[in-house]
Scaffold this motif. Structure first.
Motif, PDB file in Angstrom:
ATOM      1  N   UNK A  87       3.641  13.833  10.342  1.00 36.73           N
ATOM      2  CA  UNK A  87       4.143  12.477  10.605  1.00 36.73           C
ATOM      3  C   UNK A  87       3.079  11.435  10.314  1.00 36.73           C
ATOM      4  N   UNK A  88       1.830  11.726  10.670  1.00 37.06           N
ATOM      5  CA  UNK A  88       0.731  10.792  10.387  1.00 37.06           C
ATOM      6  C   UNK A  88       0.507  10.664   8.881  1.00 37.06           C
ATOM      7  N   UNK A  89       0.595  11.795   8.169  1.00 34.47           N
ATOM      8  CA  UNK A  89       0.467  11.765   6.697  1.00 34.47           C
ATOM      9  C   UNK A  89       1.563  10.885   6.108  1.00 34.47           C
ATOM     10  N   UNK A  90       2.790  11.060   6.569  1.00 33.98           N
ATOM     11  CA  UNK A  90       3.904  10.238   6.071  1.00 33.98           C
ATOM     12  C   UNK A  90       3.677   8.759   6.364  1.00 33.98           C
ATOM     13  N   UNK A 114       2.438   3.408   3.955  1.00 31.80           N
ATOM     14  CA  UNK A 114       1.639   2.191   3.800  1.00 31.80           C
ATOM     15  C   UNK A 114       1.080   2.102   2.382  1.00 31.80           C
ATOM     16  N   UNK A 115       0.581   3.234   1.860  1.00 32.25           N
ATOM     17  CA  UNK A 115       0.006   3.272   0.522  1.00 32.25           C
ATOM     18  C   UNK A 115       0.269   4.640  -0.080  1.00 32.25           C
ATOM     19  N   UNK A 116       1.291   4.734  -0.914  1.00 33.31           N
ATOM     20  CA  UNK A 116       1.681   6.019  -1.503  1.00 33.31           C
ATOM     21  C   UNK A 116       0.620   6.573  -2.450  1.00 33.31           C
ATOM     22  N   UNK A 117      -0.350   5.753  -2.825  1.00 30.58           N
ATOM     23  CA  UNK A 117      -1.417   6.206  -3.723  1.00 30.58           C
ATOM     24  C   UNK A 117      -2.699   6.556  -2.977  1.00 30.58           C
ATOM     25  N   UNK A 118      -2.622   6.572  -1.665  1.00 31.17           N
ATOM     26  CA  UNK A 118      -3.800   6.909  -0.858  1.00 31.17           C
ATOM     27  C   UNK A 118      -4.276   8.309  -1.227  1.00 31.17           C
ATOM     28  N   UNK A 149      -9.017  10.525   1.718  1.00 30.09           N
ATOM     29  CA  UNK A 149      -8.980   9.432   2.695  1.00 30.09           C
ATOM     30  C   UNK A 149      -8.049   9.772   3.849  1.00 30.09           C
ATOM     31  N   UNK A 150      -6.875  10.311   3.525  1.00 31.51           N
ATOM     32  CA  UNK A 150      -5.937  10.713   4.574  1.00 31.51           C
ATOM     33  C   UNK A 150      -6.573  11.791   5.446  1.00 31.51           C
ATOM     34  N   UNK A 151      -7.228  12.749   4.802  1.00 29.06           N
ATOM     35  CA  UNK A 151      -7.875  13.839   5.527  1.00 29.06           C
ATOM     36  C   UNK A 151      -8.942  13.353   6.492  1.00 29.06           C
ATOM     37  N   UNK A 206       8.017   8.564  -4.831  1.00 25.10           N
ATOM     38  CA  UNK A 206       7.054   7.526  -4.503  1.00 25.10           C
ATOM     39  C   UNK A 206       7.521   6.242  -5.168  1.00 25.10           C
ATOM     40  N   UNK A 207       7.356   5.114  -4.481  1.00 25.44           N
ATOM     41  CA  UNK A 207       7.886   3.848  -4.976  1.00 25.44           C
ATOM     42  C   UNK A 207       6.777   2.902  -5.410  1.00 25.44           C
ATOM     43  N   UNK A 208       7.156   2.018  -6.273  1.00 27.02           N
ATOM     44  CA  UNK A 208       6.276   0.979  -6.782  1.00 27.02           C
ATOM     45  C   UNK A 208       6.635  -0.334  -6.091  1.00 27.02           C
TER      46      UNK A 208
END
Length: 136
Positions: free
Chosen positions: A6-9, A14-18, A22-24, A50-52
């Motif tokens: 859920x945190x990853x999602x 917020x930023x699909x290109x993260x 960084x997420x880790x 993933x959206x633009x």
């Protein structure tokens, strides 16, 4: 799906290109572990794509509006009209809805004159009500 997924999602929302790194760092897992979880969510259909995000004002879009339609024809014709309206370049989404209205359209227009032209075009399908978006 657990709390880490859920945190990853949330972070991807917020930023699909993260980056996975960084997420880790944020949630205490390695980049490969994040990658594995993301791939799993993709395979399970939780992540569908993933959206633009586009700045439409910089593309000359001044007017955005929600338009609801009450169809002239019965329910059978609604899905055909939905397909035809969805194909129009101004339309960002065209959803079939419950209630008095049949369709709810989100449209982006160069200006109000362009919006009026669009409304005239879709009048063949039914009666419309328009709400111009003032602020997002």
């Amino acid at each position: 799906m657990d709390a880490l997924d859920k945190k990853i999602l949330e972070m991807l929302h917020v930023n699909a290109r993260e980056s996975f790194a960084t997420i880790g760092k944020e949630i205490g897992l390695s980049a490969p572990a994040i990658g594995k979880r993301v791939r799993q969510m993709e395979e399970e259909g939780i992540i569908e794509g993933y959206a633009l995000k586009v700045n439409h004002e910089k593309l000359g879009i001044e007017t955005k509006a929600y338009i609801t339609l009450v169809m002239h024809q019965g329910p059978r014709g609604t899905s055909n009209a939905q397909k035809q309206i969805q194909a129009m370049e101004e339309v960002q989404s065209c959803d079939r809805v419950t209630g008095d209205d049949c369709l709810c359209v989100l449209g982006y227009f160069r200006n109000n004159k362009h919006l009026i032209s669009f409304l005239e075009k879709i009048s063949e399908y039914g009666a419309s009500k328009t709400s111009i978006i003032l602020e997002v």
